[in-house]
Write a protein that holds these residues in place. Structure first.
Motif, PDB file in Angstrom:
ATOM      1  N   MET A   1       9.366  -1.036  25.295  1.00  0.00           N
ATOM      2  CA  MET A   1       8.690  -2.284  24.934  1.00  0.00           C
ATOM      3  C   MET A   1       8.052  -2.910  26.173  1.00  0.00           C
ATOM      4  N   THR A   2       7.405  -2.074  27.001  1.00  0.00           N
ATOM      5  CA  THR A   2       6.860  -2.566  28.260  1.00  0.00           C
ATOM      6  C   THR A   2       5.517  -3.267  28.097  1.00  0.00           C
ATOM      7  N   LEU A   3       4.744  -2.889  27.096  1.00  0.00           N
ATOM      8  CA  LEU A   3       3.427  -3.488  26.908  1.00  0.00           C
ATOM      9  C   LEU A   3       3.556  -4.757  26.079  1.00  0.00           C
ATOM     10  N   PHE A   4       3.184  -5.901  26.678  1.00  0.00           N
ATOM     11  CA  PHE A   4       3.264  -7.201  26.019  1.00  0.00           C
ATOM     12  C   PHE A   4       4.681  -7.493  25.487  1.00  0.00           C
ATOM     13  N   PRO A   5       5.672  -7.583  26.373  1.00  0.00           N
ATOM     14  CA  PRO A   5       7.035  -7.885  25.917  1.00  0.00           C
ATOM     15  C   PRO A   5       7.122  -9.287  25.319  1.00  0.00           C
ATOM     16  N   CYS A   9       4.800 -12.651  25.799  1.00  0.00           N
ATOM     17  CA  CYS A   9       3.789 -12.592  24.731  1.00  0.00           C
ATOM     18  C   CYS A   9       4.455 -12.935  23.404  1.00  0.00           C
ATOM     19  N   PRO A  10       4.647 -14.229  23.121  1.00  0.00           N
ATOM     20  CA  PRO A  10       5.325 -14.624  21.883  1.00  0.00           C
ATOM     21  C   PRO A  10       4.617 -14.161  20.616  1.00  0.00           C
ATOM     22  N   ARG A  11       3.274 -14.064  20.672  1.00  0.00           N
ATOM     23  CA  ARG A  11       2.514 -13.604  19.524  1.00  0.00           C
ATOM     24  C   ARG A  11       1.614 -12.445  19.925  1.00  0.00           C
ATOM     25  N   LEU A  12       1.646 -11.408  19.109  1.00  0.00           N
ATOM     26  CA  LEU A  12       0.893 -10.198  19.402  1.00  0.00           C
ATOM     27  C   LEU A  12       0.129  -9.756  18.165  1.00  0.00           C
ATOM     28  N   ILE A  50       4.294 -10.839  15.101  1.00  0.00           N
ATOM     29  CA  ILE A  50       3.278  -9.792  15.119  1.00  0.00           C
ATOM     30  C   ILE A  50       2.411  -9.854  13.867  1.00  0.00           C
ATOM     31  N   ALA A  51       1.099  -9.839  14.088  1.00  0.00           N
ATOM     32  CA  ALA A  51       0.126  -9.664  13.008  1.00  0.00           C
ATOM     33  C   ALA A  51      -0.520  -8.302  13.192  1.00  0.00           C
ATOM     34  N   VAL A  52      -0.713  -7.590  12.090  1.00  0.00           N
ATOM     35  CA  VAL A  52      -1.272  -6.241  12.140  1.00  0.00           C
ATOM     36  C   VAL A  52      -2.645  -6.235  11.470  1.00  0.00           C
ATOM     37  N   VAL A  53      -3.624  -5.695  12.160  1.00  0.00           N
ATOM     38  CA  VAL A  53      -4.933  -5.436  11.559  1.00  0.00           C
ATOM     39  C   VAL A  53      -4.982  -3.945  11.278  1.00  0.00           C
ATOM     40  N   SER A  54      -4.988  -3.601  10.009  1.00  0.00           N
ATOM     41  CA  SER A  54      -4.833  -2.206   9.605  1.00  0.00           C
ATOM     42  C   SER A  54      -6.084  -1.665   8.946  1.00  0.00           C
ATOM     43  N   SER A  55      -6.649  -0.638   9.533  1.00  0.00           N
ATOM     44  CA  SER A  55      -7.715   0.117   8.895  1.00  0.00           C
ATOM     45  C   SER A  55      -7.087   1.093   7.900  1.00  0.00           C
ATOM     46  N   GLY A  56      -7.925   1.859   7.241  1.00  0.00           N
ATOM     47  CA  GLY A  56      -7.422   2.924   6.391  1.00  0.00           C
ATOM     48  C   GLY A  56      -7.755   2.802   4.922  1.00  0.00           C
ATOM     49  N   ALA A  57      -8.161   1.614   4.455  1.00  0.00           N
ATOM     50  CA  ALA A  57      -8.410   1.435   3.023  1.00  0.00           C
ATOM     51  C   ALA A  57      -9.545   2.336   2.533  1.00  0.00           C
ATOM     52  N   ILE A  58     -10.649   2.392   3.266  1.00  0.00           N
ATOM     53  CA  ILE A  58     -11.782   3.203   2.824  1.00  0.00           C
ATOM     54  C   ILE A  58     -11.413   4.686   2.824  1.00  0.00           C
ATOM     55  N   ALA A  59     -10.723   5.126   3.878  1.00  0.00           N
ATOM     56  CA  ALA A  59     -10.333   6.532   3.961  1.00  0.00           C
ATOM     57  C   ALA A  59      -9.396   6.919   2.819  1.00  0.00           C
ATOM     58  N   LEU A  60      -8.436   6.064   2.509  1.00  0.00           N
ATOM     59  CA  LEU A  60      -7.506   6.351   1.411  1.00  0.00           C
ATOM     60  C   LEU A  60      -8.207   6.333   0.068  1.00  0.00           C
ATOM     61  N   GLN A 169      -1.198 -14.109  22.439  1.00  0.00           N
ATOM     62  CA  GLN A 169      -1.394 -13.910  23.871  1.00  0.00           C
ATOM     63  C   GLN A 169      -1.802 -12.484  24.216  1.00  0.00           C
ATOM     64  N   GLY A 170      -1.620 -11.561  23.265  1.00  0.00           N
ATOM     65  CA  GLY A 170      -1.941 -10.170  23.521  1.00  0.00           C
ATOM     66  C   GLY A 170      -2.489  -9.471  22.298  1.00  0.00           C
ATOM     67  N   VAL A 171      -3.311  -8.458  22.538  1.00  0.00           N
ATOM     68  CA  VAL A 171      -3.869  -7.614  21.479  1.00  0.00           C
ATOM     69  C   VAL A 171      -3.698  -6.164  21.905  1.00  0.00           C
TER      70      VAL A 171
END
Length: 368
Positions: A1-5, A9-12, A50-60, A169-171
């Motif tokens: 968990m080294t990247l944006f701990p 980074c409270p919000r990622l 954590i908020a996730v931006v997820s691609s994949g809908a068109i491919a599926l 604070q991080g993406v």
């Protein structure tokens, strides 16, 4: 968990590309996604939101509809594929996160939702509440209704806008490449760039417009554009390879784009030369609270001027009458007048509905 701990980074915001979620045959890479869910659960357990931006809908969807070119032969094909694929995408995320004891939420947005200030305010409030409830929002562009003229076009830039709205604070952009190279990484002698302090013409010249998988819509050009958006909003951005198991807890190589030291872009926009729709006068106590980073509460307001709606830009005047701040109003002018000078515990009875947390929230305010 080294990247944006979590402590720094409270919000990622994490963006996951199509090629990572969907195999070449159009099926979900379930084992890999289970690892991502485990990573997210570990971070949430450590206090990170954590908020996730997820691609994949068109491919599926393209697989299920048997569309050519991955569903991208035409805008109409992409819209149809997205409508079918989004259901499958949401189901698999809910399943994988549920297995880790987490609740998933779906948010589909268009470009206008995050560019129009009122709708941006609504999206930001929804994100804030979901994250505060330890829910993991899964966001995607609403490709079923987006057109060529009003769309992000890739989820890299969408992830940066979501980070801005969420106050992250991080993406992390998880992709099929482990960062920026000084030239196309397929070419001999290509050098990996580990850290970018400033995005200039030289950095932009390194971008490769291709998407190695053929499934996604964004290459390195879109990732650098996303880094510009995120950095200007005060968020660091990393491009990291998702071609490993548990990429959010690995030591995988990446490129870090360092956020600017200046005020976030949204603060600069609020403080800039746009015409305010109204003004809120405040007392000395409120001025002190705002200077200390607090939101503007109704109790600190002394007078309301102008005609404005919720989400409009308004000016805030200090006790001496001088301009003090600018921000986006959480109330329309009529309701703001009704609650001026009132304590928070009085607002519900006055308004007849559940009050919002502030007249102007600190996340949508800039001191002058």
């Amino acid at each position: 968990m080294t990247l944006f701990p979590p402590l720094s980074c409270p919000r990622l915001t994490v963006k996951i590309g199509s090629a990572l979620l969907v195999d070449p045959d159009g099926g979900v890479r379930r084992d890999w996604l289970a690892g991502i869910a485990a990573d997210i659960a570990e971070r949430v357990g450590a206090g990170q939101q954590i908020a996730v931006v997820s691609s994949g809908a068109i491919a599926l969807g393209a697989r299920r509809l048997k569309l050519t070119k991955g569903g991208r032969a035409s805008l109409e094909d992409a819209q149809a594929a997205a409508a079918v694929g989004q259901i499958a995408l949401s189901q698999v995320w809910a399943e994988m996160l549920g297995a880790e004891g987490l609740t998933a939420a779906q948010m589909l947005v268009t470009l206008d939702d995050l560019e129009d200030r009122r709708r941006y305010l609504n999206a930001a409030a929804t994100l804030d509440r979901l994250l505060g409830l330890k829910v993991v929002p899964i966001l995607n562009e609403n490709d079923s209704v987006a057109t060529e003229e009003i769309r992000f076009g890739d989820n890299d830039r969408l992830a940066a806008r979501v980070a801005q709205a969420a106050g992250a604070q991080g993406v992390v952009l998880l992709s099929d490449i482990d960062g920026l190279y000084d030239r196309n990484p397929a070419l001999p002698g290509a050098v990996h760039i580990a850290r970018v302090e400033r995005i200039d013409a030289a950095i932009e010249a390194m971008a490769d417009r291709g998407s190695a998988s053929g499934m996604g819509s964004g290459g390195m050009v879109s990732k650098i554009a996303a880094a510009r958006i995120a950095n200007a909003a005060g968020a660091h951005l990393a491009i990291a390879s998702g071609r490993v198991d548990r990429p959010l807890s690995s030591e995988a190589r990446h490129t870090l784009f360092v956020a600017e030291k200046s005020a976030p872009a949204r603060k600069a926009w609020l403080a800039g030369g746009l015409t305010a729709k109204g003004m809120i006068h405040i007392d000395a106590g409120a001025a002190k609270a705002l200077a200390g980073g607090k939101s503007l509460l109704a109790a600190g307001a002394t007078r309301i001027e102008g005609s404005f709606a919720r989400g409009d830009l308004i000016a805030i005047s200090g006790p001496d009458g001088a301009p003090f701040a600018r921000g986006l109003s959480e109330y329309d002018a009529a309701d703001a007048v009704r609650i001026t000078g009132k304590r928070s515990d009085e607002l519900g009875a006055i308004l007849g509905y559940a009050p919002r947390a502030a007249l102007v929230h600190r996340n949508h305010m800039a001191l002058l």
